[in-house]
Design an enzyme around this catalytic site. Structure first.
Site, PDB file in Angstrom:
ATOM      1  N   CYS A 121       0.844  -1.204   0.000  1.00 28.15           N
ATOM      2  CA  CYS A 121       0.000   0.000   0.000  1.00 28.15           C
ATOM      3  C   CYS A 121       0.877   1.251   0.000  1.00 28.15           C
ATOM      4  O   CYS A 121       1.515   1.570   1.001  1.00 28.15           O
ATOM      5  CB  CYS A 121      -0.919  -0.074   1.219  1.00 28.15           C
ATOM      6  SG  CYS A 121      -1.655   1.486   1.715  1.00 28.15           S
TER       7      CYS A 121
ATOM      8  N   CYS B   4       0.212   3.936   2.591  1.00 33.13           N
ATOM      9  CA  CYS B   4       0.635   3.501   3.934  1.00 33.13           C
ATOM     10  C   CYS B   4       2.119   3.781   4.122  1.00 33.13           C
ATOM     11  O   CYS B   4       2.557   4.210   5.190  1.00 33.13           O
ATOM     12  CB  CYS B   4       0.399   1.999   4.121  1.00 33.13           C
ATOM     13  SG  CYS B   4      -1.312   1.490   3.913  1.00 33.13           S
TER      14      CYS B   4
END
Lengths: 302, 103
Positions: free
Chosen positions: B31, B34
């Site tokens: 991700c 993230c």
């Protein structure tokens, strides 16, 4: 006072900063969230010249480091207004205000919302705008995709490999996306097309439980879903700058290939500009053009 | 302090039974947002003695993600006295995280 303020630190804005710094202009980049823009959501970029594969995160990181090393200043503040004071422009942010000789608007675009009540509260609780980001949470679950363009079709195909059932809801009876993708979807047993229909209600307790879909005859059907993926396009983020940059009906800045807006000294670069092709490479290209135009403009002031 | 990695075996002790507010970062390696978020969490963990910052990898800890209704990442959840006090989905700047933690 800076020479150039760039609003938005995505690929267009950071490329503009590189060009401006190499022309020895002082540069402030104002970014509302984090540098990189929407490319950080892309797991693998395969269409940018030179690198056959690079993740969006690595791309953003490298571009940031390059921009920073050249001496561009970054501030993480959302710009809310540009005031045109002739040879000086003031950019007002949520915290402060800054002046420059020229401004480049490179704010990109954001996901278009469905506009159904309760949508905002359910983001991350069943509603998502990125199938490749959040699809993994819906393994063997029931999901719906809304939209009829390529993103919607590709999202539905991606989710069909993970989820038990995928409803594809579209307000017309044919798709704007590529026919090859539509055909692939029709061949998937776990994909159910819900055409001539729109999502009219979201039912949730702690998280999304079901959606109500209304077809063109006004008939309402309730579908139990764990997730709803919204893929109804993107919208530019230019509304705050409409007084200095003319916008088209969809909200994109009406600037041509030279990136000039109606206000001398204010330029637009990247996805928020009226253009045919919105890609990483065209965003970077706009950044180069806008910075070059801004440098030319500053030279003309003296 | 550094960011603490939490699993389902340590969740109760580190998060629910913590005497300080806990900022939990639900994330995954794949991700991008993230990974952009992570430096902010490292900074907060180093700067703030009054809170605990923990990370939960949702690929390794899918049960925790499911139990806590995580369906989009990055997702930051603040727990106070064993209860969820605030939540934010998506990449946000440090100021917003500080506001989320609250007083």
């Amino acid at each position: 006072m800076y020479d150039i303020i760039i609003i938005g630190a995505g690929p267009a804005g950071m490329t503009a900063a590189i060009y401006a710094r190499r022309a020895s202009k002082s540069v402030l980049l104002l970014e509302a969230k984090s540098y990189g823009g929407q490319i950080i959501n892309t797991p693998d970029i395969e269409n940018y010249p030179v690198e056959a594969h690079i993740s969006g995160f690595d791309f953003a990181q490298k571009l940031y480091e390059q921009t920073k090393a050249l001496g561009a200043e970054f501030k993480f503040e959302k710009a809310v207004e540009i005031k045109d004071e002739g040879d000086t422009k003031t950019v007002v942010t949520v915290k402060d205000s800054y002046t420059a000789k020229a401004v480049i608007i490179a704010t990109g675009s954001e996901n278009r919302k469905l506009g159904v009540e309760g949508e905002d509260k359910l983001v991350g609780r069943g509603i998502s705008y990125c199938a490749t980001c959040d699809g993994a949470f819906y393994r063997n679950k029931v999901v719906a995709v809304v939209g009829g363009g390529n993103t919607a079709l590709e999202d539905a195909l991606y989710l069909a490999d993970l989820a038990q059932t995928v409803y594809l809801i579209h307000r017309r009876d044919e798709f704007r996306g590529e026919e090859a993708n539509a055909q692939r979807l029709r061949e998937r047993e776990n994909v159910k097309l819900v055409l001539n229909s729109t999502v009219t209600k979201l039912n949730a307790e702690k998280r999304l439980k079901s959606i109500e879909v209304t077809n063109k005859n006004g008939e309402v059907t309730e579908l139990e879903v764990n997730g709803l993926f919204v893929a109804v396009g993107r919208v530019p983020e230019n509304q705050n700058f409409a007084s200095v940059a003319e916008l088209d009906q969809a909200g994109y800045v009406a600037a041509s290939e030279n990136c000039r807006t109606k206000t001398p000294g204010i330029f637009a670069a990247g996805d928020n500009r009226v253009k045919e092709v919105r890609q990483l490479v065209t965003a970077a290209s706009d950044g180069a053009v806008a910075a070059t135009e801004a440098v030319k403009y500053i030279a003309s002031l003296k | 302090m550094a960011v603490i990695e939490v699993t389902k075996d340590t969740f109760e002790q580190e998060v629910l039974n913590s005497d300080k507010p806990v900022l939990v970062d639900y994330n995954a390696d794949w991700c991008g947002p993230c990974r952009m978020m992570r430096p902010v969490l490292d900074e907060l963990a180093a700067e703030r003695d009054d809170i605990k910052v923990v990370s939960i990898n949702i690929d390794d800890e899918d049960e925790l993600a499911e139990d806590n209704d995580i369906s989009s990442i990055p997702c930051l959840v603040v727990y106070k006295n064993g209860k969820e006090a605030a939540r934010n989905v998506g990449l946000v700047p440090k100021d917003v995280v500080i506001d989320l933690i609250g007083g």
